[in-house]
Scaffold this motif. Sequence first.
Motif, PDB file in Angstrom:
ATOM      1  N   UNK A  42       0.840  -1.198   0.000  1.00  0.00           N
ATOM      2  CA  UNK A  42       0.000   0.000   0.000  1.00  0.00           C
ATOM      3  C   UNK A  42       0.878   1.253   0.000  1.00  0.00           C
ATOM      4  N   UNK A  43       1.906   1.257   0.851  1.00  0.00           N
ATOM      5  CA  UNK A  43       2.780   2.426   0.923  1.00  0.00           C
ATOM      6  C   UNK A  43       3.602   2.566  -0.363  1.00  0.00           C
ATOM      7  N   UNK A  81       2.548   1.710  -3.419  1.00  0.00           N
ATOM      8  CA  UNK A  81       1.656   2.309  -4.418  1.00  0.00           C
ATOM      9  C   UNK A  81       1.564   3.820  -4.194  1.00  0.00           C
ATOM     10  N   UNK A  82       1.394   4.200  -2.932  1.00  0.00           N
ATOM     11  CA  UNK A  82       1.217   5.624  -2.635  1.00  0.00           C
ATOM     12  C   UNK A  82       2.496   6.424  -2.877  1.00  0.00           C
ATOM     13  N   UNK A  83       3.636   5.862  -2.479  1.00  0.00           N
ATOM     14  CA  UNK A  83       4.895   6.629  -2.486  1.00  0.00           C
ATOM     15  C   UNK A  83       5.628   6.571  -3.816  1.00  0.00           C
ATOM     16  N   UNK A  84       5.442   5.493  -4.573  1.00  0.00           N
ATOM     17  CA  UNK A  84       6.317   5.283  -5.733  1.00  0.00           C
ATOM     18  C   UNK A  84       5.592   5.012  -7.050  1.00  0.00           C
ATOM     19  N   UNK A  85       4.309   4.782  -7.029  1.00  0.00           N
ATOM     20  CA  UNK A  85       3.669   4.314  -8.266  1.00  0.00           C
ATOM     21  C   UNK A  85       2.608   5.262  -8.812  1.00  0.00           C
ATOM     22  N   UNK A  86       2.526   6.461  -8.262  1.00  0.00           N
ATOM     23  CA  UNK A  86       1.543   7.414  -8.776  1.00  0.00           C
ATOM     24  C   UNK A  86       2.250   8.455  -9.633  1.00  0.00           C
ATOM     25  N   UNK A  87       2.114   8.314 -10.938  1.00  0.00           N
ATOM     26  CA  UNK A  87       2.801   9.217 -11.866  1.00  0.00           C
ATOM     27  C   UNK A  87       1.851   9.583 -12.999  1.00  0.00           C
ATOM     28  N   UNK A  99      -5.695   5.211  -4.053  1.00  0.00           N
ATOM     29  CA  UNK A  99      -4.758   6.334  -4.182  1.00  0.00           C
ATOM     30  C   UNK A  99      -4.920   7.113  -5.491  1.00  0.00           C
ATOM     31  N   UNK A 150      11.352   4.007 -14.863  1.00  0.00           N
ATOM     32  CA  UNK A 150      10.161   3.607 -14.106  1.00  0.00           C
ATOM     33  C   UNK A 150      10.556   2.813 -12.876  1.00  0.00           C
ATOM     34  N   UNK A 151       9.876   3.065 -11.758  1.00  0.00           N
ATOM     35  CA  UNK A 151      10.036   2.131 -10.643  1.00  0.00           C
ATOM     36  C   UNK A 151       9.461   0.763 -11.042  1.00  0.00           C
TER      37      UNK A 151
END
Lengths: 352, 352
Positions: free
Chosen positions: A91-92, A94-100, A121, A176-177
């Motif tokens: 969950x963290x 997705x929130x910290x690294x996957x919202x672009x 998110x 990309x992460x």
Amino acid sequence: MSRFWSDVVHTLTPYVPGEQPKLDNLVKLNTNENPYGPSPKALEAIAGANQDTLRLYPDPNAEALRAAIALAYGIEPRQVFVGNGSDEVLALVFQALLKHGRPLLFPDITYSFYPVYCALFGIDYQAVPLDPAFRIRPEDYRRPNGGIIFPNPNAPTGRWLTLAEIQGLLEANPDSPVVVDEAYVDFGCESACGLIRRFPNLLVVHTLSKGRSLAGLRLGYAMGDAGLIEALDRVKNSFNSYPVDRLAMAGAIAALEDRDHFDRTRRAVMASRGRLVAELKELGFEVLPSMANFIFARHPARGGAELAAGLRRRSIIVRHFPHPRIEAFLRITIGTDAQCRVLVDALKEMLA
Amino acid sequence: MSRFWSDVVHTLTPYVPGEQPKLDNLVKLNTNENPYGPSPKALEAIAGANQDTLRLYPDPNAEALRAAIALAYGIEPRQVFVGNGSDEVLALVFQALLKHGRPLLFPDITYSFYPVYCALFGIDYQAVPLDPAFRIRPEDYRRPNGGIIFPNPNAPTGRWLTLAEIQGLLEANPDSPVVVDEAYVDFGCESACGLIRRFPNLLVVHTLSKGRSLAGLRLGYAMGDAGLIEALDRVKNSFNSYPVDRLAMAGAIAALEDRDHFDRTRRAVMASRGRLVAELKELGFEVLPSMANFIFARHPARGGAELAAGLRRRSIIVRHFPHPRIEAFLRITIGTDAQCRVLVDALKEMLA
């Protein structure tokens, strides 16, 4: 009461985990728990931490645990993030690294929590179809994206990518992460964490719930470049400073150190898997190749829902997903040999 | 590595919890932990759950724990939500219930995690100034808002609202969720949870970290109308299905049932608080009235930072906030009488 809800709540379709029935005497092969108990050293360490010091907060940075994980995987503590189960870690992530700006990519058939995190998110995503043999095709991930995530081995299929394929995917997506969710890596698959040093965009997520038999303790972790870990720390410290309690910390450290117990139990699971696959094939099942502690199997003559219901009547619980492309399949956790025996006997009876 | 970060990460200023020093022999009065250990029955219950069944996931709905909380507070299990510490519960509350078109209101001097949650979830807020005596003035919350949250007693002041004042605030804001964060309610303050039945907009948040001496276990809960609880469940089940592990569940249930231990230890804390306040006043301190397990005090002749540093040199740790209006204050956790003695002697020496 919905007038008090934040807007996002109305849009959510929460993840539904496999049933945790309260009945005893079930053969429970539905949530991929380990049939063997955790390391006795983990239980001992927990007993040692179970004392008056529970009145004190745990170390918010979980330094001792980070150090133990770093030691186990040959990386630095600053390349490790820990959380309350790998679901929280994901969950963290997705929130910290996957919202672009560009969509996140993940397989169309995969851990069904991924689209749920995206809804929570507000993350745009594209589900990339598995090939007809239910494999991830790395070349399908060579398209503009804001990040990539997949389990290796994949769930619920059990199929996996080789390290060379993962490396190719990382090389093709340097901007990309790329998150490799290795919840099931301990049952024969090779971990990508050896690639962390070379790829600052790689994050590897682990859990102690499967290979370490500690689902009841809630401990997951992520390994990657310190820059990725810093993002996770920043979000965690804006959400809950102390997600890992004193008992979980003590148990996790001891479990990671007890390499013998870990190897013995995972080898037993792999051996049982081999036998179960052979027996199911004899019964006419098609079984996908699996490197996980579960298998994904279908019978040419019987539907998945029908088989799952029949097993249930015999007090055996497996997982069935009523989704397109996979509704014929059962996902069966590898139990003890005795549990596998009960399962095979029941299926024999049902197919007779 | 910030190019891999989601945008929100760049904007965060994470919460910094009170230091958890690794040195022994400190008089640790900085994070409001209980000086007395948890109920021996909680330790026993944890020991009972520390076994092979840790290989199995916990009940994702924590039904037994919800039932125990409901029983303790005379409400229904569907009016209870549980999480991994009240910080996690608060985070989910902010996300699920406090993001609306109009700004959230909370005191300007309060739990400093609140604005951090707002940054994480993109929630607009207004900080409402305490009055010159550091009190919350309920009439200041009669303005358009999308929600209200405050601790009762407030932190770090220790001052509190009466139940009648809270009721007035609820009546004045029927269309807003009103969250009363009762982390410190067990030390002499009256809980608002008796108002739940009458106010569908009221949510009361508790923790086992203070009154139940289980900070190391991570257990918090929220109580309110089933509609509010449903929002929390939906977000939780979109974030992490199993935040409360088997050991925490067992320990929490036993701790809630051991009313004797709870009453004995909290009364001891309250008695020590009375004595400490009297002694500090004798030393010339101004001490705000407190119903918490801490006090907030300032000396007319010495700065807060100076006093905190002097105590630290004497191996006594208290909390000092270098913020406007409160930089002269020390927040001092109520320790055992022996710890309070050490503190008072040190202050005497420093002020001589």
